[in-house]
Design a protein around this motif. Structure first.
Motif, PDB file in Angstrom:
ATOM      1  N   GLY A   3       0.825  -1.206   0.000  1.00 42.14           N
ATOM      2  CA  GLY A   3       0.000   0.000   0.000  1.00 42.14           C
ATOM      3  C   GLY A   3       0.854   1.249   0.000  1.00 42.14           C
ATOM      4  N   VAL A   4       0.361   2.292  -0.634  1.00 42.29           N
ATOM      5  CA  VAL A   4       1.154   3.514  -0.784  1.00 42.29           C
ATOM      6  C   VAL A   4       1.190   4.345   0.497  1.00 42.29           C
ATOM      7  CG1 VAL A   4       0.786   3.670  -3.269  1.00 42.29           C
ATOM      8  CG2 VAL A   4      -0.876   4.709  -1.711  1.00 42.29           C
ATOM      9  N   ASP A   5       0.352   4.006   1.487  1.00 43.06           N
ATOM     10  CA  ASP A   5       0.369   4.733   2.755  1.00 43.06           C
ATOM     11  C   ASP A   5       1.280   4.085   3.775  1.00 43.06           C
ATOM     12  OD1 ASP A   5      -1.462   6.735   1.951  1.00 43.06           O
ATOM     13  OD2 ASP A   5      -3.128   5.355   2.269  1.00 43.06           O
ATOM     14  N   ARG A  27       2.113  17.636  -9.387  1.00 43.03           N
ATOM     15  CA  ARG A  27       0.902  17.387  -8.610  1.00 43.03           C
ATOM     16  C   ARG A  27       0.844  15.892  -8.333  1.00 43.03           C
ATOM     17  NH1 ARG A  27       1.313  22.014  -8.685  1.00 43.03           N
ATOM     18  NH2 ARG A  27      -0.140  23.663  -9.302  1.00 43.03           N
ATOM     19  N   GLY A  28       0.993  15.512  -7.042  1.00 41.63           N
ATOM     20  CA  GLY A  28       1.016  14.103  -6.723  1.00 41.63           C
ATOM     21  C   GLY A  28       0.287  13.765  -5.445  1.00 41.63           C
ATOM     22  N   TYR A  29       0.212  12.476  -5.186  1.00 43.02           N
ATOM     23  CA  TYR A  29      -0.454  12.012  -3.966  1.00 43.02           C
ATOM     24  C   TYR A  29       0.342  12.417  -2.735  1.00 43.02           C
ATOM     25  CZ  TYR A  29      -2.378   8.787  -0.517  1.00 43.02           C
ATOM     26  OH  TYR A  29      -2.951   8.246   0.605  1.00 43.02           O
ATOM     27  N   TRP A  30       1.659  12.443  -2.877  1.00 40.52           N
ATOM     28  CA  TRP A  30       2.511  12.875  -1.777  1.00 40.52           C
ATOM     29  C   TRP A  30       2.964  14.312  -2.027  1.00 40.52           C
ATOM     30  CZ3 TRP A  30       3.783   8.382  -4.632  1.00 40.52           C
ATOM     31  CH2 TRP A  30       3.409   7.176  -4.040  1.00 40.52           C
ATOM     32  N   PRO A  31       3.136  15.138  -1.014  1.00 36.65           N
ATOM     33  CA  PRO A  31       2.866  14.860   0.407  1.00 36.65           C
ATOM     34  C   PRO A  31       1.459  15.281   0.833  1.00 36.65           C
ATOM     35  CG  PRO A  31       4.047  16.928   0.214  1.00 36.65           C
ATOM     36  CD  PRO A  31       3.827  16.425  -1.184  1.00 36.65           C
ATOM     37  N   GLY A  32       0.634  15.790  -0.114  1.00 34.55           N
ATOM     38  CA  GLY A  32      -0.669  16.325   0.268  1.00 34.55           C
ATOM     39  C   GLY A  32      -1.739  15.287   0.491  1.00 34.55           C
ATOM     40  N   ALA A  67       5.520   5.681   1.641  1.00 33.00           N
ATOM     41  CA  ALA A  67       5.264   7.117   1.717  1.00 33.00           C
ATOM     42  C   ALA A  67       6.569   7.910   1.647  1.00 33.00           C
ATOM     43  CB  ALA A  67       4.506   7.447   3.001  1.00 33.00           C
ATOM     44  N   ARG A  68       7.622   7.415   2.348  1.00 31.24           N
ATOM     45  CA  ARG A  68       8.913   8.115   2.293  1.00 31.24           C
ATOM     46  C   ARG A  68       9.466   8.088   0.862  1.00 31.24           C
ATOM     47  NH1 ARG A  68       9.739   5.468   7.238  1.00 31.24           N
ATOM     48  NH2 ARG A  68      10.891   3.794   6.174  1.00 31.24           N
ATOM     49  N   ALA A  69       9.377   6.933   0.210  1.00 32.10           N
ATOM     50  CA  ALA A  69       9.861   6.836  -1.171  1.00 32.10           C
ATOM     51  C   ALA A  69       9.044   7.718  -2.101  1.00 32.10           C
ATOM     52  CB  ALA A  69       9.810   5.379  -1.633  1.00 32.10           C
ATOM     53  N   GLY A  70       7.719   7.805  -1.855  1.00 34.11           N
ATOM     54  CA  GLY A  70       6.872   8.659  -2.676  1.00 34.11           C
ATOM     55  C   GLY A  70       7.206  10.134  -2.514  1.00 34.11           C
ATOM     56  N   ARG A  71       7.458  10.553  -1.265  1.00 28.93           N
ATOM     57  CA  ARG A  71       7.829  11.953  -1.043  1.00 28.93           C
ATOM     58  C   ARG A  71       9.177  12.262  -1.687  1.00 28.93           C
ATOM     59  NH1 ARG A  71       5.322  10.927   4.038  1.00 28.93           N
ATOM     60  NH2 ARG A  71       7.330  10.304   4.948  1.00 28.93           N
ATOM     61  N   ALA A  72      10.108  11.323  -1.603  1.00 27.85           N
ATOM     62  CA  ALA A  72      11.415  11.535  -2.235  1.00 27.85           C
ATOM     63  C   ALA A  72      11.274  11.625  -3.749  1.00 27.85           C
ATOM     64  CB  ALA A  72      12.360  10.389  -1.857  1.00 27.85           C
ATOM     65  N   LEU A  73      10.402  10.791  -4.315  1.00 24.69           N
ATOM     66  CA  LEU A  73      10.156  10.851  -5.759  1.00 24.69           C
ATOM     67  C   LEU A  73       9.593  12.215  -6.150  1.00 24.69           C
ATOM     68  CD1 LEU A  73       9.772   9.561  -8.589  1.00 24.69           C
ATOM     69  CD2 LEU A  73       7.549   8.714  -7.774  1.00 24.69           C
ATOM     70  N   THR A  74       8.620  12.694  -5.388  1.00 28.64           N
ATOM     71  CA  THR A  74       8.017  13.991  -5.688  1.00 28.64           C
ATOM     72  C   THR A  74       9.039  15.114  -5.572  1.00 28.64           C
ATOM     73  OG1 THR A  74       5.914  13.158  -4.825  1.00 28.64           O
ATOM     74  CG2 THR A  74       6.109  15.534  -5.119  1.00 28.64           C
ATOM     75  N   GLU A  75       9.912  15.041  -4.567  1.00 26.40           N
ATOM     76  CA  GLU A  75      10.925  16.072  -4.384  1.00 26.40           C
ATOM     77  C   GLU A  75      11.936  16.067  -5.532  1.00 26.40           C
ATOM     78  OE1 GLU A  75      12.502  15.192  -0.575  1.00 26.40           O
ATOM     79  OE2 GLU A  75      10.725  15.913   0.528  1.00 26.40           O
TER      80      GLU A  75
END
Length: 789
Positions: free
Chosen positions: A95-97, A122-127, A102-110
């Motif tokens: 699961g993505v939560d 515009r992504g699911y993380w971090p919002g 979540a840490r990997a998703g935030r790093a990807l977005t950054e």
């Protein structure tokens, strides 16, 4: 002067291109100098055209000043909104939560936000935007929009895809979106072209070897075609510095250059062999070739360039670059045929007939199929022209009938094969996510800023001016006129057929009323530049089909509080279709007028050019009907299996394909007319001139059509529906043209017209005794092909 059957090989009119031979090919030494000079030109062109593919743009399907283009640009520049160029789909087994995901998703977005080419992310993380999480909780989406033009966007998307795709810790990342679609189409088309070259190139060489009857002669179209493609590539590189040039132009120009090279070489080499067999020296034979076949090549190239040049009237970067690229390849092919080929012919001389590896089989074929079969076919047609013309016209009409049911649209990721990772990611986005912004229409209201509604609370849109705030905290104040106008407009749009909901700064609307108050998301719908609305269509509405056009027209007709700009996929389709439809009469008029004028200059006849244009139009209509029947209606699904892609006909591709087919059809028409005119000007009756002309050229243009159809037909084996459509359509077009039209309709109609074919060129009519009986009593034996032509 050498003669055949008491008549000179030279045309009765003054040769117009013989100066080329005297200046460039008058002696073997001059021919060698010309060859060296053209070789240097080709070398410089190869160097200048290097890296042209990196300068070409993947899009160009929508007018640059279209309403949809302006709406999308407004959203991207003023609101950081609009459709993302690239969508990264991240999946996690737990699961993505889950904390690690979540840490990997935030790093990807950054990482995406830190890319200098990124405009916004515009992504699911971090919002934790719920619409960007899959229904099963195992997938999340991150949308990225890049800065720059189409080339810059595609390059940035490729870099991000290469860097981020695959497994990143607990996440596995795949890509979708418009930029991913273009990149995947480019990859698949390159792989398909490579596979086709490996399979088709040897087959085409064998066909040309059988046609030319000599390995030396069979290699001449390769040399001329390479010269045409290399010089055209250099011209495209120059054009890319001053205008947007579509990447598809390179593929079409290459195919067209090769097809024209085969056509011109077949005509000129065949005539050169005839002259050599009649006793002419190599230099004298080359001069006569330029005076006869060379004249036909010059007119053919001019006609092709004029036909493709008519695409300049369309305001699409794709069609305009195709117009200039197609005209360039026609000119470069003619230059190769009129300058390079005669030099090679002079230097080769009789050696052009060497290395006939199929000589034994060719002799057997000639015993099995008596010479003069095209002559006999033409005479059979001219003895019964009315039934043949009527039956052929009826058949072409039946083939064209499915075209009346065409449903125009645009292709999306569903044209990709199911095995494509981009196709799989796109399918999962559609199936697992509630966010339908990819299909939503955007309605922009420039300059109209919205103040918050009393019900919106702290998360609503900001006031237009700080002085407009409530006099005291917690004191509600009625909304201003702009807010009321947007509220009324959003409710009005939500009542339109085909609209599921409307989201804007004043709330969410459905079925003519506000269904939800504005939340934190509402702030992104308004600002100093204005306000915009997101209109989500019903689930059953395909936005890249006539349904999307109908919805766009409804949105644009709805009364708005200010001048509105409607964008989105359906609006792009509407603007493209309107641009093509509005300019189509002008393009047709230019093409027809240019073709009629050039053919009138060539033939000195009024009826023959009109006949050529009408028959070409009928042939293309039949081709279009077959395309609709196969790709839209699925008539061959039982044999071929279901085709990938939506059941619509792309609004741009047929126009591009038909211009290419029209050029090739006029090519075959000029070749046939060149020999018919030659025979008529020698005093032959119309029917006999047609029969002799068909005998002399039918094998040439049917062979050229066969080679081109084999090359184009190879695209039908590719995994991309767009290439399948282009390849299949062009193969069908040339085969229909060289069989039903040139072999049956042209002889039948010219026989019915009789002396009227040559009006007003009365000086050539004195000995024209048209009619099948007269031609049959002429006593002239059926001519035989010379030199394997």
């Amino acid at each position: 002067m050498p003669t055949r059957e008491g008549r000179p090989l030279m045309l009765l009119h003054r040769p117009r291109l013989s100066f080329l031979t005297r200046c460039a090919h008058g002696t073997p030494r001059r021919a060698l100098a010309t060859l060296v000079l053209l070789g240097l030109v080709a070398l410089l062109a190869a160097v200048g055209g290097h890296g042209v593919s990196e300068r070409l743009a993947p899009g160009g399907w929508t007018p640059a000043r279209a309403e949809s283009t302006r709406a999308d640009a407004f959203l991207a520049e003023r609101f950081g909104a609009g459709r993302p160029h690239l969508v990264l789909l991240a999946t996690a087994r737990g699961g993505v939560d889950e904390p690690g995901a979540a840490r990997a998703g935030r790093a990807l977005t950054e990482r995406l936000a830190a890319d200098p080419h990124t405009a916004w992310v515009r992504g699911y993380w971090p919002g934790s935007r719920p619409e960007l999480r899959g229904r099963d909780g195992r997938a999340a989406a991150v949308g990225v929009r890049f800065s720059g033009d189409e080339r810059a966007v595609l390059a940035a998307a490729k870099a991000v895809t290469a860097r981020e795709s695959g497994r990143s810790g607990p996440l596995e990342v795949t890509v979708a979106g418009e930029a991913a679609l273009f990149a995947e189409m480019e990859r698949l088309s390159t792989e398909g072209a490579t596979l086709a070259e490996m399979i088709i190139a040897p087959l085409v060489l064998l066909i040309m070897l059988w046609i030319f009857g000599s390995l030396v002669a069979a290699l001449l179209p390769v040399v001329v075609g390479a010269f045409a493609v290399v010089t055209t590539t250099a011209l495209l590189r120059l054009l890319s510095e001053v205008m947007t040039v579509s990447v598809f132009v390179l593929n079409i120009a290459t195919a067209l250059g090769f097809g024209l090279a085969v056509d011109y070489c077949l005509l000129m080499v065949s005539r050169y062999r005839e002259e050599l067999a009649a006793g002419a020296t190599p230099v004298r034979a080359a001069e006569r070739v330029l005076a006869t076949a060379g004249r036909a090549v010059a007119f053919s190239a001019t006609t092709v360039a004029a036909a493709l040049g008519a695409l300049l009237v369309f305001p699409l970067p794709l069609t305009r670059s195709l117009a200039l690229g197609g005209a360039a390849v026609a000119v470069c092919s003619a230059a190769g045929a009129l300058l390079l080929l005669p030099a090679l012919l002079v230097l080769l001389g009789p050696r052009i007939n060497r290395y006939d590896v199929f000589a034994r089989w060719r002799r057997r074929g000639r015993r099995a199929f008596a010479e003069g079969r095209w002559y006999r076919l033409a005479m059979w047609v001219t003895r019964r022209p009315a039934p043949v013309a009527l039956g052929t016209l009826l058949l072409l009409g039946l083939l064209a009938a499915p075209g009346a049911d065409a449903r125009f649209g645009m292709y999306d990721d569903r044209i990709l094969p199911a095995s494509s990772p981009v196709a799989r990611a796109s399918q999962r986005l559609r199936a697992d996510f509630d966010d339908e912004s990819g299909n939503a229409a955007s309605v922009v209201l420039p300059g109209l800023r919205v103040t918050p509604r009393p019900e919106a609370g702290a998360g609503a849109a900001e006031a237009a001016d700080p002085e407009d705030a409530a006099d005291a905290p917690g004191t509600p104040r009625p909304p201003d006129a702009s807010t009321t106008a947007v509220d009324t407009y959003a409710a009005r749009l939500s009542r339109l057929p085909g609209v599921r909901q409307v989201r804007t700064a004043t709330g969410l609307y459905a079925h003519g009323r506000r269904a939800a108050e504005p939340g934190p998301w509402a702030a992104g719908f308004t600002g100093p530049a204005g306000t915009w609305l997101s209109v989500t269509p019903d689930a059953g509405v395909s936005v890249l089909s006539p349904d999307g056009r109908l919805l766009t027209e409804r949105l644009r007709r709805a009364p708005a509080p200010t001048a509105a700009l409607v964008g989105g996929p359906g609006a792009r389709l509407t603007d493209t279709e309107d641009a093509l439809g509005d300019r189509l009469p002008a393009a047709v008029l230019i093409t027809v007028a240019a073709t009629l004028l050039l053919l009138f200059v060539y033939t000195r006849s009024l009826l023959v050019p009109v006949k050529a244009v009408l028959l070409n139009a009928l042939s293309l209509a039949a081709t279009f009907g077959i395309i609709v029947a196969v790709f839209q209606q699925g008539r061959l699904d039982v044999l071929l299996g279901p085709l990938d892609g939506p059941r619509t006909t792309d609004v741009v591709i047929p126009a591009v394909m038909f211009c290419t087919a029209f050029g090739l059809s006029m090519d075959y028409e000029v070749f046939l007319l060149s020999r018919i005119l030659e025979e008529h000007r020698r005093g032959s009756p119309t029917d006999l001139a047609v029969a002799v002309g068909l005998q002399r050229t039918a094998r040439l243009f049917t062979s050229a059509a066969l080679v081109f159809a084999v090359v184009m037909g190879s695209l039908a084996a590719c995994d991309l529906v767009m290439l399948q459509l282009i390849g299949f359509g062009l193969a069908v077009a040339v085969l229909l043209d060289c069989t039903l039209v040139r072999a049956l309709l042209v002889p039948a109609i010219m026989s019915l017209a009789g002396r009227a074919n040559w009006w007003p060129a009365t000086r050539h009519r004195a000995r024209d005794r048209s009619g099948p009986d007269t031609a049959g009593r002429s006593g002239r034996p059926a001519p035989t092909a010379v030199g394997g032509a």
